[in-house]
Design a protein around this motif. Structure first.
Motif, PDB file in Angstrom:
ATOM      1  N   LYS A  33      15.391 -52.753   7.443  1.00  0.00           N
ATOM      2  CA  LYS A  33      14.354 -51.892   6.862  1.00  0.00           C
ATOM      3  C   LYS A  33      14.931 -50.528   6.483  1.00  0.00           C
ATOM      4  CE  LYS A  33      10.025 -53.755   8.623  1.00  0.00           C
ATOM      5  NZ  LYS A  33       8.759 -53.405   9.280  1.00  0.00           N
ATOM      6  N   ALA A  34      16.128 -50.530   5.891  1.00  0.00           N
ATOM      7  CA  ALA A  34      16.799 -49.270   5.558  1.00  0.00           C
ATOM      8  C   ALA A  34      15.970 -48.431   4.595  1.00  0.00           C
ATOM      9  CB  ALA A  34      18.180 -49.566   4.972  1.00  0.00           C
ATOM     10  N   GLY A  35      15.359 -49.087   3.597  1.00  0.00           N
ATOM     11  CA  GLY A  35      14.560 -48.360   2.613  1.00  0.00           C
ATOM     12  C   GLY A  35      13.382 -47.659   3.254  1.00  0.00           C
ATOM     13  N   LEU A  36      12.714 -48.372   4.155  1.00  0.00           N
ATOM     14  CA  LEU A  36      11.576 -47.787   4.854  1.00  0.00           C
ATOM     15  C   LEU A  36      12.016 -46.583   5.681  1.00  0.00           C
ATOM     16  CD1 LEU A  36       8.703 -47.671   6.025  1.00  0.00           C
ATOM     17  CD2 LEU A  36       9.377 -49.437   7.640  1.00  0.00           C
ATOM     18  N   HIS A  37      13.125 -46.732   6.415  1.00  0.00           N
ATOM     19  CA  HIS A  37      13.556 -45.628   7.283  1.00  0.00           C
ATOM     20  C   HIS A  37      13.926 -44.395   6.462  1.00  0.00           C
ATOM     21  CE1 HIS A  37      12.989 -47.813  10.894  1.00  0.00           C
ATOM     22  NE2 HIS A  37      13.788 -48.795  10.522  1.00  0.00           N
ATOM     23  N   LEU A  66      20.099 -50.683  19.110  1.00  0.00           N
ATOM     24  CA  LEU A  66      21.026 -49.691  18.516  1.00  0.00           C
ATOM     25  C   LEU A  66      20.401 -48.310  18.328  1.00  0.00           C
ATOM     26  CD1 LEU A  66      22.976 -51.703  15.761  1.00  0.00           C
ATOM     27  CD2 LEU A  66      23.951 -50.587  17.791  1.00  0.00           C
ATOM     28  N   ARG A  67      19.088 -48.257  18.131  1.00  0.00           N
ATOM     29  CA  ARG A  67      18.433 -46.978  17.826  1.00  0.00           C
ATOM     30  C   ARG A  67      18.380 -46.052  19.041  1.00  0.00           C
ATOM     31  NH1 ARG A  67      12.448 -47.728  16.728  1.00  0.00           N
ATOM     32  NH2 ARG A  67      11.941 -46.018  18.140  1.00  0.00           N
ATOM     33  N   PHE A  68      18.557 -46.615  20.257  1.00  0.00           N
ATOM     34  CA  PHE A  68      18.247 -45.838  21.472  1.00  0.00           C
ATOM     35  C   PHE A  68      19.504 -45.373  22.199  1.00  0.00           C
ATOM     36  CE2 PHE A  68      14.803 -48.694  20.481  1.00  0.00           C
ATOM     37  CZ  PHE A  68      13.767 -47.792  20.344  1.00  0.00           C
ATOM     38  N   GLY A  69      19.450 -44.147  22.687  1.00  0.00           N
ATOM     39  CA  GLY A  69      20.597 -43.599  23.393  1.00  0.00           C
ATOM     40  C   GLY A  69      21.763 -43.368  22.447  1.00  0.00           C
ATOM     41  N   ARG A  70      22.876 -42.880  22.988  1.00  0.00           N
ATOM     42  CA  ARG A  70      24.074 -42.586  22.196  1.00  0.00           C
ATOM     43  C   ARG A  70      25.308 -42.853  23.042  1.00  0.00           C
ATOM     44  NH1 ARG A  70      23.762 -39.955  16.829  1.00  0.00           N
ATOM     45  NH2 ARG A  70      21.541 -40.092  16.450  1.00  0.00           N
ATOM     46  N   GLY A  71      26.426 -43.154  22.353  1.00  0.00           N
ATOM     47  CA  GLY A  71      27.693 -43.343  23.055  1.00  0.00           C
ATOM     48  C   GLY A  71      27.710 -44.595  23.911  1.00  0.00           C
ATOM     49  N   LEU A  72      26.969 -45.625  23.475  1.00  0.00           N
ATOM     50  CA  LEU A  72      26.853 -46.847  24.276  1.00  0.00           C
ATOM     51  C   LEU A  72      27.518 -48.033  23.569  1.00  0.00           C
ATOM     52  CD1 LEU A  72      23.059 -46.504  25.192  1.00  0.00           C
ATOM     53  CD2 LEU A  72      25.024 -45.850  26.631  1.00  0.00           C
ATOM     54  N   ARG A  73      28.174 -48.835  24.390  1.00  0.00           N
ATOM     55  CA  ARG A  73      28.718 -50.099  23.909  1.00  0.00           C
ATOM     56  C   ARG A  73      27.959 -51.188  24.660  1.00  0.00           C
ATOM     57  NH1 ARG A  73      33.609 -52.054  21.912  1.00  0.00           N
ATOM     58  NH2 ARG A  73      34.166 -54.056  22.833  1.00  0.00           N
ATOM     59  N   ILE A  74      27.081 -51.865  23.946  1.00  0.00           N
ATOM     60  CA  ILE A  74      26.175 -52.818  24.584  1.00  0.00           C
ATOM     61  C   ILE A  74      26.743 -54.220  24.397  1.00  0.00           C
ATOM     62  CG2 ILE A  74      23.851 -53.804  24.444  1.00  0.00           C
ATOM     63  CD1 ILE A  74      23.241 -50.663  23.572  1.00  0.00           C
ATOM     64  N   VAL A  75      27.197 -54.784  25.507  1.00  0.00           N
ATOM     65  CA  VAL A  75      27.877 -56.080  25.453  1.00  0.00           C
ATOM     66  C   VAL A  75      26.917 -57.176  25.915  1.00  0.00           C
ATOM     67  CG1 VAL A  75      29.824 -57.429  26.316  1.00  0.00           C
ATOM     68  CG2 VAL A  75      30.073 -54.942  25.949  1.00  0.00           C
ATOM     69  N   LYS A  76      26.681 -58.147  25.039  1.00  0.00           N
ATOM     70  CA  LYS A  76      25.837 -59.282  25.426  1.00  0.00           C
ATOM     71  C   LYS A  76      26.710 -60.527  25.375  1.00  0.00           C
ATOM     72  CE  LYS A  76      21.873 -57.124  23.051  1.00  0.00           C
ATOM     73  NZ  LYS A  76      20.650 -57.357  22.260  1.00  0.00           N
ATOM     74  N   LEU A  87       8.765 -38.231   8.843  1.00  0.00           N
ATOM     75  CA  LEU A  87       8.042 -39.074   9.804  1.00  0.00           C
ATOM     76  C   LEU A  87       8.973 -40.032  10.538  1.00  0.00           C
ATOM     77  CD1 LEU A  87       5.055 -39.943   7.414  1.00  0.00           C
ATOM     78  CD2 LEU A  87       4.889 -38.502   9.443  1.00  0.00           C
ATOM     79  N   ALA A  88      10.265 -39.702  10.628  1.00  0.00           N
ATOM     80  CA  ALA A  88      11.231 -40.628  11.219  1.00  0.00           C
ATOM     81  C   ALA A  88      10.944 -40.867  12.702  1.00  0.00           C
ATOM     82  CB  ALA A  88      12.636 -40.091  11.044  1.00  0.00           C
ATOM     83  N   ALA A  89      11.262 -42.074  13.150  1.00  0.00           N
ATOM     84  CA  ALA A  89      11.043 -42.439  14.546  1.00  0.00           C
ATOM     85  C   ALA A  89      12.086 -41.768  15.443  1.00  0.00           C
ATOM     86  CB  ALA A  89      11.117 -43.951  14.703  1.00  0.00           C
ATOM     87  N   GLY A  90      11.705 -41.557  16.702  1.00  0.00           N
ATOM     88  CA  GLY A  90      12.620 -40.908  17.629  1.00  0.00           C
ATOM     89  C   GLY A  90      13.599 -41.885  18.267  1.00  0.00           C
ATOM     90  N   GLU A  91      14.507 -41.360  19.067  1.00  0.00           N
ATOM     91  CA  GLU A  91      15.527 -42.174  19.728  1.00  0.00           C
ATOM     92  C   GLU A  91      15.235 -42.311  21.209  1.00  0.00           C
ATOM     93  OE1 GLU A  91      19.231 -40.239  18.959  1.00  0.00           O
ATOM     94  OE2 GLU A  91      18.945 -40.264  16.791  1.00  0.00           O
ATOM     95  N   ASP A  92      14.062 -41.841  21.607  1.00  0.00           N
ATOM     96  CA  ASP A  92      13.782 -41.711  23.023  1.00  0.00           C
ATOM     97  C   ASP A  92      12.820 -42.809  23.510  1.00  0.00           C
ATOM     98  OD1 ASP A  92      13.846 -40.549  25.521  1.00  0.00           O
ATOM     99  OD2 ASP A  92      12.140 -39.249  25.093  1.00  0.00           O
TER     100      ASP A  92
END
Lengths: 391, 391
Positions: free
Chosen positions: A14-18, A294-304, A26-31
Motif C-alpha cells: 500500500k505504498a501509494g496510500l501511505h 516492519l513498521r514497529f520499533g527500530r534497529g531490529l532484525r526479526i528472524v522467523k 495523517l501518517a500512522a505512528g510506529e508505536d
C-alpha cells in the motif's frame, strides 16, 4: 515486490496510500498497532479509537457461492470478516473497556437482494451474542446500507469499531526488543469457539487468491465479479469453481476462500490478563502479512525460522498462481495470523493460554539487534528458502 | 411510489432495508433522528452515537469531471459530502460534546489514483480546520483505504462519526405536536461559511439526477460509471455532459450535481443555544426527502404549503427525466434540506439565527392533529399540485 498482486490492482505494501496519508499529514505512528486519540470523556486514564476495515473482495467469493447454491446464508461469514478485521487490530493494543460497532453495506440491489441483507444484519446480532459469551461485549450502534449499483458491482461489507481503552495498559509495539521471542498463533484448525475448521485465509490477499484459484469457466456466467479492464492473462486464471474440491483441502475451494476470519481477541484478552507486563507487541498479520511488523520499533532484525507448515490453501494458491514464495509471505499469513513479541520466559504460558482455546501456538522466531539502529529487517528462513524484507 | 428511482436500482423509501433491519431486530426508533446508546464512559448524563453514511453515487460525477478536466481537486467535495451526511444527521439530535471521524475509501486503483486519494485525505484535514473555526471540533481518528477494483467500479467514499451528547438535551422528534410550525432552511444560496453558491442537491437522489441529466454520449467513453445491467432506456438518458451549462443553472451541470453537501450544523448549534427548549424536532431531509418526517411521532398531519421555489437543478432533473412531481418530492429536498419543528412564537428567532449565517429560513408549513392517532400524513400543497404521503 508484489508483482502478481500489483497486476491485479491491489498492493501488499500500500505504498501509494501511505504516501497520500503522509502528504495529508495523517501518517500512522510506529508505536501502536492501531492509532488512538485522547479520551472523548476527557479522562486521561483512557484513550479512544475509531477503527475502520472490511471484508474487501472476499464478498465476491460469497456472491459466487450464493449464485451457485441459491443459499443466502453464505453471506453470514462476511459480517464476521468485517467485524474481526477491526476487532483483532484493536486487541493488538490491549483489551478495550467498551466497544461500539457500526456497519456499512454498499450493494448492487439488483444482484444482492434483501435476503442477503437480512442474513448479514442478523449475523452481526449473532456475533454480538457470541462475543458477549466470550467476555467481549460489543454494542451494535447502527449502520448504513446504500444501493449504488453504478458504483458497486456486487457488494462491499465494511465495519467500524469505536472503543475506550486504559492508556497505561496500551501495548506499545515499540517495546519489541532484541532477545524477544515471537509466539505465532495458528491461523488454521478449529478454536473452541468456532463451529468449523478455518482455512486460515482471513480477509487479506483475496484478490490474488481468487484470481489464482478460480477459473474463467467458473466465473464466465458472472461478469460482475471482475473488473473488465483486468488483463485476461491474469484474471481468474485458476482451474476451480467455488464448489470444487482440491487436493489437500478438507472443504470446497469456495468454502476455503470464504472461511470466516478467525478472531484472536478472546486469546489476547486472556494472555494480557495472565501476562500483564510481558507482551511487548501483538501484531495482526493483515496487509503486508509476514512483513507487517516492519513498521514497529527500530534497529531490529526479526528472524522467523520456525514457521508453521504452509496451510493447504496457500500451497494451492502458490502452485496454481505460480506466485513467487517471497511474495506469498508478503500477501498471505502462511500459517499464523497473530504474533506475540515477548521475553522467552513468558512464551510457554502464552502458548498454554492459546491451547486452552484450541489454537496452536509456537515459538516461530526471535528478535536480534540490527547493525543499523534506524533500520528494521525481517528474515524468513523457510523450507522454500530464505527471504529478507527491509523497512 | 418512486418508480423512476426503482428502475435505476435505488429506492427512496428503502422498504427492503427496513424490512431486513426489522427481521434482524435492528429497526430504527421513532423518537430520535439518529440512534444513540448508553455512554461508553458509563456516565448516565451522556449518550453516545456511532453514525455511518457516505457520498453515495455522487462519486461518479466527480470522477467524470476528473476525466474531463484532469484536475484531481474535483474529488475534494466528496470528503465534505461523506462528513456532512453524518454531521447533519447527528446535529438533528442536539449539539455533541465531542466528535471523532473515521473515513473509509474503496477504490478501483486503476482509475482512482493516489493523486485523488491525497486530495480526499487532505480535504478531511481542511474540513477539520474549518469546522473547528465554526466552533465544531472534530478529531480525525483514522481510516481505511481498500483497493478493490473487482468490487468497486470507481470510488466509494464513506465516513463514520462517533460522538457523545448530553442525554437531557437530546432532541426527541416524538415531541412534534399539533400547533407546531415548520421552519425550512434553504438548501441553495451561499452560507457565510461557504466558498461558492450551493446547487442544493447534497448527497441524495444522485442516481436519479445523473441518469436524468447526463447523456449517453457524455458517458460513453467511461463505461465504468454504469451498471451494465441497467435498462438502456433509463440509463444516462439526459442531454448534458458534466461541463455543459444549462438553462437557469449558474454553474455547469457537473458542478451543480457535485455541489458539496452544505452543513447546517453551525446553524443548528446556534439555534439550540438560543432556543434551548423550543425545538421539538430537527429533520434532515435525506432518503425520503420531503416525507422524511413521517417516521417520527404519531397522529400528525404535517402540512407544507409555503415551500421554497423549486431550485433550478431540481426543475432541470424533472423536466429532462420526466419524473412525476410526486416522486420528485420523495427523492429530492426541493428547496430546503433541514426542517425545524417548533412553536410559532419561536419561529422568528430561528429564522433570524439562520439569516446570520446567510441561510434563508422561512415557515414552510405547520402541524395539525390527524384523525387517526396511529397514523402520520404529510400533505404537500405546491404550485404543481397537492400530494399526500402516509406512513
Amino acid at each position: 515486490v508484489s508483482d502478481s498482486y500489483k497486476t491485479l490492482g491491489a498492493s501488499a505494501s500500500k505504498a501509494g496510500l501511505h504516501q497520500a496519508l503522509t502528504q495529508a499529514g495523517l501518517a500512522a505512528g510506529e508505536d501502536l498497532f492501531a492509532p488512538v486519540c485522547a479520551d472523548v470523556a476527557g479522562d486521561p486514564a483512557y484513550s479512544c479509537f475509531l477503527h475502520a476495515d472490511g471484508a474487501g473482495t472476499k464478498t465476491i467469493v460469497s456472491y459466487l457461492r450464493y449464485r451457485e447454491t441459491g443459499d443466502p446464508q453464505v453471506f453470514a461469514g462476511l459480517a464476521q470478516d468485517a467485524l474481526v478485521m477491526n476487532l483483532d487490530d484493536v486487541f493488538c493494543i490491549g483489551t478495550p473497556s467498551s466497544l461500539l460497532l457500526s456497519n456499512a453495506i454498499s450493494r448492487n440491489a439488483r444482484l444482492i437482494g434483501d435476503d442477503a441483507l437480512t442474513v448479514l444484519l442478523s449475523a452481526y446480532k449473532e456475533l454480538q451474542r457470541r462475543f458477549a459469551a466470550l467476555g467481549i461485549p460489543i454494542e451494535l450502534a447502527g449502520g448504513e446500507t446504500a444501493d449504488c449499483g453504478d458504483v458497486v458491482r456486487t457488494l462491499v461489507v465494511d465495519a467500524v469499531l469505536f472503543g475506550r481503552i486504559r492508556t497505561e495498559r496500551l501495548i506499545r509495539a515499540s517495546r519489541i526488543s532484541a532477545g524477544d521471542v515471537i509466539v505465532g498463533l495458528s491461523s488454521t484448525g478449529q478454536a473452541t469457539y468456532e463451529d468449523t475448521p478455518n482455512s486460515g485465509i482471513a480477509s487479506n490477499g483475496l484478490t490474488l487468491a481468487r484470481h489464482c484459484l478460480l477459473s474463467k469457466a467458473a466465473t464466465a456466467a458472472y461478469p460482475e465479479v471482475l473488473d473488465p479492464n483486468l488483463d485476461p492473462n491474469v484474471a481468474y486464471r485458476g482451474p476451480f469453481g467455488v464448489q470444487d474440491s482440491a487436493d489437500g483441502l478438507s472443504m470446497s475451494v469456495g468454502e476455503a476462500l470464504s472461511s470466516p476470519t478467525r478472531s484472536y481477541a478472546p486469546v489476547l484478552a486472556a494472555v494480557y490478563a495472565q501476562l500483564p507486563d510481558s507482551i511487548h507487541a501483538a501484531i495482526h498479520l493483515t496487509g503486508g502479512a509476514q512483513t507487517k511488523v516492519l513498521r514497529f520499533g527500530r534497529g531490529l532484525r526479526i528472524v522467523k525460522d520456525q514457521l508453521f507448515p504452509v496451510p493447504p490453501l496457500f500451497s494451492l494458491i502458490r502452485q496454481h498462481g505460480q506466485v513467487p514464495w517471497r511474495e506469498m509471505y508478503q500477501v498471505f499469513n502462511m500459517g499464523h495470523r497473530l504474533e506475540l513479541y515477548l521475553p522467552p520466559s513468558a512464551a510457554e504460558r502464552a502458548i498454554a493460554v492459546a491451547g486452552k482455546f484450541g489454537i496452536e501456538g509456537r515459538i516461530i522466531g526471535h528478535v536480534e539487534a540490527h547493525g543499523d539502529p534506524a533500520a528494521n529487517l525481517v528474515c524468513l528462513r523457510t523450507e522454500q528458502g530464505e527471504f529478507e524484507y527491509s523497512r
